[in-house]
Scaffold this motif. Structure first.
Motif, PDB file in Angstrom:
ATOM      1  N   UNK A 105      20.398   9.067  79.255  1.00  0.00           N
ATOM      2  CA  UNK A 105      19.222   9.841  79.675  1.00  0.00           C
ATOM      3  C   UNK A 105      19.625  11.051  80.504  1.00  0.00           C
ATOM      4  N   UNK A 106      20.506  10.844  81.458  1.00  0.00           N
ATOM      5  CA  UNK A 106      20.966  11.944  82.310  1.00  0.00           C
ATOM      6  C   UNK A 106      21.622  13.041  81.472  1.00  0.00           C
ATOM      7  N   UNK A 107      22.408  12.647  80.488  1.00  0.00           N
ATOM      8  CA  UNK A 107      23.067  13.626  79.620  1.00  0.00           C
ATOM      9  C   UNK A 107      22.059  14.358  78.744  1.00  0.00           C
ATOM     10  N   UNK A 108      21.022  13.655  78.315  1.00  0.00           N
ATOM     11  CA  UNK A 108      20.002  14.301  77.493  1.00  0.00           C
ATOM     12  C   UNK A 108      19.152  15.275  78.311  1.00  0.00           C
ATOM     13  N   UNK A 109      18.867  14.920  79.542  1.00  0.00           N
ATOM     14  CA  UNK A 109      18.017  15.759  80.382  1.00  0.00           C
ATOM     15  C   UNK A 109      18.722  17.029  80.829  1.00  0.00           C
ATOM     16  N   UNK A 110      20.024  16.954  81.048  1.00  0.00           N
ATOM     17  CA  UNK A 110      20.750  18.133  81.493  1.00  0.00           C
ATOM     18  C   UNK A 110      20.177  18.671  82.791  1.00  0.00           C
ATOM     19  N   UNK A 111      19.690  19.909  82.771  1.00  0.00           N
ATOM     20  CA  UNK A 111      19.138  20.539  83.975  1.00  0.00           C
ATOM     21  C   UNK A 111      17.655  20.246  84.183  1.00  0.00           C
ATOM     22  N   UNK A 112      17.051  19.500  83.273  1.00  0.00           N
ATOM     23  CA  UNK A 112      15.627  19.160  83.406  1.00  0.00           C
ATOM     24  C   UNK A 112      15.455  18.146  84.531  1.00  0.00           C
ATOM     25  N   UNK A 154      30.679 -11.350  64.588  1.00  0.00           N
ATOM     26  CA  UNK A 154      31.312 -10.727  65.758  1.00  0.00           C
ATOM     27  C   UNK A 154      32.037  -9.434  65.409  1.00  0.00           C
ATOM     28  N   UNK A 155      32.346  -9.217  64.147  1.00  0.00           N
ATOM     29  CA  UNK A 155      33.051  -8.014  63.717  1.00  0.00           C
ATOM     30  C   UNK A 155      32.123  -6.799  63.625  1.00  0.00           C
ATOM     31  N   UNK A 156      30.809  -7.033  63.685  1.00  0.00           N
ATOM     32  CA  UNK A 156      29.854  -5.993  63.329  1.00  0.00           C
ATOM     33  C   UNK A 156      29.330  -5.164  64.485  1.00  0.00           C
ATOM     34  N   UNK A 157      29.186  -5.762  65.661  1.00  0.00           N
ATOM     35  CA  UNK A 157      28.326  -5.163  66.679  1.00  0.00           C
ATOM     36  C   UNK A 157      29.077  -4.567  67.861  1.00  0.00           C
ATOM     37  N   UNK A 158      28.433  -3.567  68.473  1.00  0.00           N
ATOM     38  CA  UNK A 158      28.992  -2.915  69.656  1.00  0.00           C
ATOM     39  C   UNK A 158      27.890  -2.494  70.604  1.00  0.00           C
ATOM     40  N   UNK A 159      28.290  -1.908  71.733  1.00  0.00           N
ATOM     41  CA  UNK A 159      27.366  -1.513  72.791  1.00  0.00           C
ATOM     42  C   UNK A 159      27.275   0.002  72.894  1.00  0.00           C
ATOM     43  N   UNK A 160      26.154   0.497  73.401  1.00  0.00           N
ATOM     44  CA  UNK A 160      26.022   1.931  73.614  1.00  0.00           C
ATOM     45  C   UNK A 160      24.574   2.332  73.809  1.00  0.00           C
ATOM     46  N   UNK A 161      24.368   3.645  74.023  1.00  0.00           N
ATOM     47  CA  UNK A 161      23.021   4.165  74.244  1.00  0.00           C
ATOM     48  C   UNK A 161      22.943   5.624  73.815  1.00  0.00           C
ATOM     49  N   UNK A 162      21.782   6.016  73.322  1.00  0.00           N
ATOM     50  CA  UNK A 162      21.512   7.403  72.968  1.00  0.00           C
ATOM     51  C   UNK A 162      20.111   7.771  73.404  1.00  0.00           C
ATOM     52  N   UNK A 163      19.888   9.048  73.710  1.00  0.00           N
ATOM     53  CA  UNK A 163      18.591   9.471  74.235  1.00  0.00           C
ATOM     54  C   UNK A 163      18.214  10.846  73.706  1.00  0.00           C
ATOM     55  N   UNK A 164      16.912  11.092  73.632  1.00  0.00           N
ATOM     56  CA  UNK A 164      16.396  12.421  73.292  1.00  0.00           C
ATOM     57  C   UNK A 164      15.329  12.801  74.299  1.00  0.00           C
ATOM     58  N   UNK A 165      15.329  14.079  74.674  1.00  0.00           N
ATOM     59  CA  UNK A 165      14.295  14.632  75.549  1.00  0.00           C
ATOM     60  C   UNK A 165      13.334  15.430  74.684  1.00  0.00           C
ATOM     61  N   UNK A 166      12.039  15.119  74.785  1.00  0.00           N
ATOM     62  CA  UNK A 166      11.007  15.727  73.951  1.00  0.00           C
ATOM     63  C   UNK A 166      10.070  16.599  74.771  1.00  0.00           C
ATOM     64  N   UNK A 167       9.599  17.663  74.149  1.00  0.00           N
ATOM     65  CA  UNK A 167       8.550  18.489  74.731  1.00  0.00           C
ATOM     66  C   UNK A 167       7.538  18.851  73.651  1.00  0.00           C
ATOM     67  N   UNK A 168       6.302  19.054  74.057  1.00  0.00           N
ATOM     68  CA  UNK A 168       5.327  19.596  73.124  1.00  0.00           C
ATOM     69  C   UNK A 168       5.664  21.055  72.858  1.00  0.00           C
ATOM     70  N   UNK A 169       5.284  21.521  71.678  1.00  0.00           N
ATOM     71  CA  UNK A 169       5.679  22.859  71.263  1.00  0.00           C
ATOM     72  C   UNK A 169       4.669  23.419  70.274  1.00  0.00           C
TER      73      UNK A 169
END
Length: 313
Positions: A58-65, A151-166
């Motif tokens: 989330x922090x990486x997606x927000x950047x300076x926001x 057990x061979x299939x899965x891993x951990x992680x996270x991804x995020x997007x910051x949205x605005x109306x436009x």
């Protein structure tokens, strides 16, 4: 009024678990895993919780926001830190927001597309103009490390997007669905069931493959029709990263060349709800996907759930 993805971010734990590492844990081999799944390695949390990884993304997606400006936070996860408070509320606290609507969505590997749909709908109908949508998973906590088939299939992680109306449309359309009659093919029991702890992922791989390919292709074609496009109009296909054979089968049936398919499965394995936002972030940062391009997101997950989305980045 439209909704657009302004920025993206992702986080993967530092710890790498390779196929060669798994050879010392269960009866398997690098060749066997690679041939059947396309996976070479995956990331495993070293103690980071789901909300920790979600917060970093989330922090990486927000950047300076400023987080204080967020009005909505939706987290897709099948591995929350706790049943309540929600992972979204924990992320809200960690990034320094107070007052935003915050809740989790559970749709397994389709979770991110479901969460994006919910956020998009709220933003169009309720006057919310700034939102954060996150897919985050700590699947290593619900993997049976003695089961060579899962057990061979899965891993951990996270991804995020910051949205605005436009004024311009960025998120062009969705197709979502589910069929609970397939539930037993891919499931994790929990406290509401009659089963005893521990709760591990259980999967019937061959059956999952067949349904996954069919539902992903059908969903992708439906959403393209809804937005008035054809597969050849897609700049990049970003599928759920579950299995390379599934990805290839889907792209072939859609008639999309492999050069226009984004794959990072080999490095991260299946990260469930995190897989599409992580892939989207990497596609943008690597230049594989450029501003103005059209991306087709498509996933399937336990439930069975499925979903697809067309975006103009």
């Amino acid at each position: 009024m439209g909704v657009r993805i302004v920025s993206t971010g992702s986080y993967l734990p530092d710890r790498v678990l390779t196929n060669f590492d798994l050879e010392s844990m269960v009866e398997t081999s690098d060749q066997w895993i690679t041939t059947r799944t396309g996976i070479k390695e995956r990331r495993i949390s070293k103690g980071e919780t789901t909300s920790d990884m979600a917060t970093e993304a989330a922090v990486r997606a927000l950047g300076d926001v400023s987080p204080e400006n967020l009005e909505l936070i939706v987290v897709a996860t099948a591995t929350p830190d706790s049943f309540f408070p929600s992972t979204a509320c924990k992320v809200q606290s960690k990034i320094g927001n107070r007052g935003a609507v915050a809740f989790d969505v559970s749709a397994a590997c389709t979770g991110f597309i479901y969460a994006l749909y919910v956020a998009d709908s709220i933003m169009r109908s309720k006057g919310v103009s700034r939102a954060l949508v996150i897919g985050a998973e700590r699947l290593s906590k619900i993997v049976d490390w003695s089961d060579r088939t899962t057990c061979i299939l899965f891993g951990d992680g996270a991804g995020a997007v910051y949205l605005e109306t436009s004024e311009d449309e960025g998120i062009l359309g969705f197709d979502l669905g589910a069929d609970g009659s397939y539930g037993e093919l891919l499931a994790v029991p929990s406290v509401g069931s009659n089963e005893e702890f521990p709760y591990y992922i259980r999967m019937k791989g061959n059956e999952v493959f067949k349904v996954a390919v069919r539902t992903m292709v059908e969903s992708a074609l439906r959403v393209l029709e809804k937005v008035g496009m054809k597969p050849e109009d897609v700049s990049l296909l970003i599928p759920h990263q579950a299995n390379l054979r599934i990805i290839k089968a889907v792209s072939e049936r859609l008639g999309i060349n492999q050069e226009k398919v984004f794959v990072n499965l080999d490095r991260y394995g299946n990260t469930s709800a995190a897989s599409i936002p992580v892939a989207l972030d990497e596609a943008l940062r690597s230049g594989k996907l450029k501003r103005g391009d059209v991306a087709l997101l498509v996933a399937f997950g336990g439930g069975f759930t499925w979903g697809s989305c067309v975006i103009k980045v």
